[in-house]
Design an enzyme around this catalytic site. Structure first.
Site, PDB file in Angstrom:
ATOM      1  N   ARG A 193       5.937  35.917 -32.377  1.00  0.00           N
ATOM      2  CA  ARG A 193       7.265  35.382 -32.041  1.00  0.00           C
ATOM      3  C   ARG A 193       8.288  36.451 -32.362  1.00  0.00           C
ATOM      4  O   ARG A 193       8.289  36.999 -33.468  1.00  0.00           O
ATOM      5  CB  ARG A 193       7.595  34.125 -32.855  1.00  0.00           C
ATOM      6  CG  ARG A 193       9.078  33.794 -32.801  1.00  0.00           C
ATOM      7  CD  ARG A 193       9.467  32.506 -33.422  1.00  0.00           C
ATOM      8  NE  ARG A 193       9.037  31.390 -32.610  1.00  0.00           N
ATOM      9  CZ  ARG A 193       9.573  30.171 -32.675  1.00  0.00           C
ATOM     10  NH1 ARG A 193      10.558  29.906 -33.510  1.00  0.00           N
ATOM     11  NH2 ARG A 193       9.116  29.194 -31.913  1.00  0.00           N
TER      12      ARG A 193
ATOM     13  N   HIS B  47       8.687  30.811 -23.446  1.00  0.00           N
ATOM     14  CA  HIS B  47       8.171  30.029 -24.589  1.00  0.00           C
ATOM     15  C   HIS B  47       6.985  29.193 -24.063  1.00  0.00           C
ATOM     16  O   HIS B  47       7.066  27.966 -23.977  1.00  0.00           O
ATOM     17  CB  HIS B  47       9.284  29.142 -25.142  1.00  0.00           C
ATOM     18  CG  HIS B  47       9.024  28.606 -26.508  1.00  0.00           C
ATOM     19  ND1 HIS B  47       7.875  28.891 -27.230  1.00  0.00           N
ATOM     20  CD2 HIS B  47       9.769  27.779 -27.316  1.00  0.00           C
ATOM     21  CE1 HIS B  47       7.935  28.278 -28.402  1.00  0.00           C
ATOM     22  NE2 HIS B  47       9.064  27.599 -28.472  1.00  0.00           N
TER      23      HIS B  47
ATOM     24  N   GLN C 237       5.353  26.035 -25.934  1.00  0.00           N
ATOM     25  CA  GLN C 237       6.233  24.857 -25.919  1.00  0.00           C
ATOM     26  C   GLN C 237       6.014  24.036 -24.648  1.00  0.00           C
ATOM     27  O   GLN C 237       5.988  22.801 -24.669  1.00  0.00           O
ATOM     28  CB  GLN C 237       7.699  25.334 -25.997  1.00  0.00           C
ATOM     29  CG  GLN C 237       8.721  24.217 -25.914  1.00  0.00           C
ATOM     30  CD  GLN C 237       8.757  23.347 -27.161  1.00  0.00           C
ATOM     31  OE1 GLN C 237       8.827  23.843 -28.269  1.00  0.00           O
ATOM     32  NE2 GLN C 237       8.707  22.036 -26.978  1.00  0.00           N
TER      33      GLN C 237
ATOM     34  N   ASP D 207      18.300  21.941 -24.580  1.00  0.00           N
ATOM     35  CA  ASP D 207      18.002  22.878 -25.670  1.00  0.00           C
ATOM     36  C   ASP D 207      19.328  23.247 -26.333  1.00  0.00           C
ATOM     37  O   ASP D 207      20.402  22.979 -25.773  1.00  0.00           O
ATOM     38  CB  ASP D 207      17.294  24.119 -25.067  1.00  0.00           C
ATOM     39  CG  ASP D 207      16.711  25.044 -26.129  1.00  0.00           C
ATOM     40  OD1 ASP D 207      16.765  24.708 -27.324  1.00  0.00           O
ATOM     41  OD2 ASP D 207      16.204  26.121 -25.754  1.00  0.00           O
TER      42      ASP D 207
ATOM     43  N   CYS E 196      13.044  20.733 -27.197  1.00  0.00           N
ATOM     44  CA  CYS E 196      12.059  21.553 -27.914  1.00  0.00           C
ATOM     45  C   CYS E 196      12.302  21.541 -29.424  1.00  0.00           C
ATOM     46  O   CYS E 196      11.382  21.794 -30.197  1.00  0.00           O
ATOM     47  CB  CYS E 196      12.062  22.978 -27.377  1.00  0.00           C
ATOM     48  SG  CYS E 196      13.709  23.697 -27.324  1.00  0.00           S
TER      49      CYS E 196
ATOM     50  N   ARG F 239       2.888  19.938 -29.981  1.00  0.00           N
ATOM     51  CA  ARG F 239       2.845  21.396 -30.135  1.00  0.00           C
ATOM     52  C   ARG F 239       1.520  21.801 -30.795  1.00  0.00           C
ATOM     53  O   ARG F 239       0.887  22.778 -30.428  1.00  0.00           O
ATOM     54  CB  ARG F 239       4.003  21.911 -31.023  1.00  0.00           C
ATOM     55  CG  ARG F 239       5.409  21.705 -30.502  1.00  0.00           C
ATOM     56  CD  ARG F 239       5.683  22.461 -29.217  1.00  0.00           C
ATOM     57  NE  ARG F 239       5.297  23.861 -29.260  1.00  0.00           N
ATOM     58  CZ  ARG F 239       5.954  24.843 -29.894  1.00  0.00           C
ATOM     59  NH1 ARG F 239       7.079  24.583 -30.532  1.00  0.00           N
ATOM     60  NH2 ARG F 239       5.512  26.092 -29.866  1.00  0.00           N
TER      61      ARG F 239
HETATM   62  N1   CP Z   1      10.490  24.451 -30.570  1.00  0.00           N
HETATM   63  C1   CP Z   1      10.187  25.459 -31.414  1.00  0.00           C
HETATM   64  O1   CP Z   1       9.718  26.537 -31.001  1.00  0.00           O
HETATM   65  O2   CP Z   1      10.422  25.152 -32.706  1.00  0.00           O
HETATM   66  P1   CP Z   1      10.389  26.212 -33.898  1.00  0.00           P
HETATM   67  O3   CP Z   1      11.483  27.219 -33.646  1.00  0.00           O
HETATM   68  O4   CP Z   1      10.625  25.393 -35.134  1.00  0.00           O
HETATM   69  O5   CP Z   1       9.036  26.873 -33.903  1.00  0.00           O
END
Ligand code: CP
Length: 340
Positions: A118, A145, A148, A241, A282, A327
């Site tokens: 990430r 992403h 997700q 979002d 998300c 997730r």
């Molecule tokens: N939705 C998501 O990626 O959450 P985090 O940033 O907590 O991993």
């Protein structure tokens, strides 16, 4: 029970050794297959059926940005599969400072069976994958992403029992990783995707054209509109979002609040959608002022709720907690299928 199970039941796909970097790299069948595997893992988890199928394997989790859901999902998914995990956070390793991504990829691939990343540009995770001999999974970049998305479409499938033909509306900054990725997955899976945003925040034209071509093949569609009421009319799924994404400057808040307030998911938007509409996000979400940033924005700009009202977030339409749980099941499916 679900669309995939009835249409493609019994089909086994071989995804071993594959990276999971963006959904542009995966076919409709492969995406549905991963969602199907995730549903089976969810059943096993809920019935306490052991599934330590990858005992003895090790994975590295690189997080150059903060995370709750993605990190916890990768860790618990790995533990449930019998694996071991090393977390490499924004500080404490040599990555990016004293060591290149190319060298990091080769070093970690010699020690681990898989690597999650990430961070920032998509080019970084692509480079990591290029020089890694083990699968690399994208846990979020500026552009995409993908993990997700599997949870989002799994949650949608659980609710409606099918995906094709559903009207799926994204409201907000549609150029971000979530907006881009939703447009790709919806167009590949035959949903009618509508992006509801100010023109300045529409996704890039090249990607839109690519997704329109996916939609032509899958039977879906891609629509961009600035009109919140027209865009959300008869929606099956409403998705939003945060208005300022991780890595963007705090100075953007004032501008985004002005630009995106007409695209807030509130009761008026819910009433304009289908009666059984579901709300997805998300997360994390600014639906009240009970967080440090939420309070700060309220004190500076007088806004108590941003991309979604607390009423909608806590309503019977909201599936955000199921989505967050999914997730873990979907990430488990990706790890398992690429490493088994
Ligand atoms: N939705 C998501 O990626 O959450 P985090 O940033 O907590 O991993």
């Amino acid at each position: 029970m679900y669309e995939y199970a009835t249409c493609k039941g019994g089909l086994i796909m071989d995804l071993r050794g594959r990276d999971f970097l963006k959904l542009l790299d995966y076919t409709e069948e492969e995406i549905l297959y991963l969602i199907n595997v995730a549903m089976e893992f969810k059943r096993k988890k809920q019935t306490h059926e052991p599934h330590e199928y990858l005992r003895g394997k090790n994975i590295a989790l690189i997080f150059e940005k903060d995370s709750t859901r993605t990190r916890c999902s990768f860790e618990v998914a790995a533990y449930d599969l019998g694996m071991h995990v090393t977390y490499l956070g924004p500080t404490g390793s040599q990555i990016g400072k004293k060591e290149t991504i190319k060298d990091t990829a080769r070093v970690l691939a010699g020690i681990y069976d898989g690597i999650e990343y990430r961070g920032f540009g998509q080019d970084i995770v692509e480079e990591l994958a290029k020089y890694s001999k083990v699968p690399v999974w994208n846990g979020l970049t500026n552009e995409f992403h993908p993990t997700q998305m599997l949870a989002d479409l799994m949650t949608t499938l659980e609710n409606f029992g099918h995906l094709k033909g559903l009207k799926f509306v994204f409201m907000g900054d549609a150029r971000n990783n979530v907006g881009n990725s939703l447009m790709i997955i919806c167009s590949k899976l035959g949903l009618h995707f509508t992006c509801c945003a100010p023109e300045e925040l529409f996704p890039n034209e090249e990607l839109v054209e690519k997704c329109k071509e996916f939609a032509r093949i899958s039977g879906g569609s891609v629509t961009l509109t600035t009109d919140a009421m027209a865009g959300t009319k008869d929606a099956d799924v409403l998705y939003t979002d945060v208005w300022v994404s991780m890595g963007e400057k705090d100075e953007l808040w004032e501008r985004r609040i002005k630009q995106l307030s007409p695209y807030q998911v509130n009761q008026k938007i819910i009433d304009n959608a289908k009666e059984n509409v579901i709300f997805l996000h998300c997360l994390p979400s600014f639906h009240n002022i009970d967080t440090t940033i939420g309070k700060d924005v309220y004190e500076k700009f007088g806004v108590k709720e941003m991309e979604v009202t607390d009423e909608v977030f806590e309503s019977s339409h909201s599936r955000v907690m199921e989505e967050a749980e999914n997730r873990m099941h979907t990430i488990k499916a990706v790890i398992y299928e690429t490493l088994k």
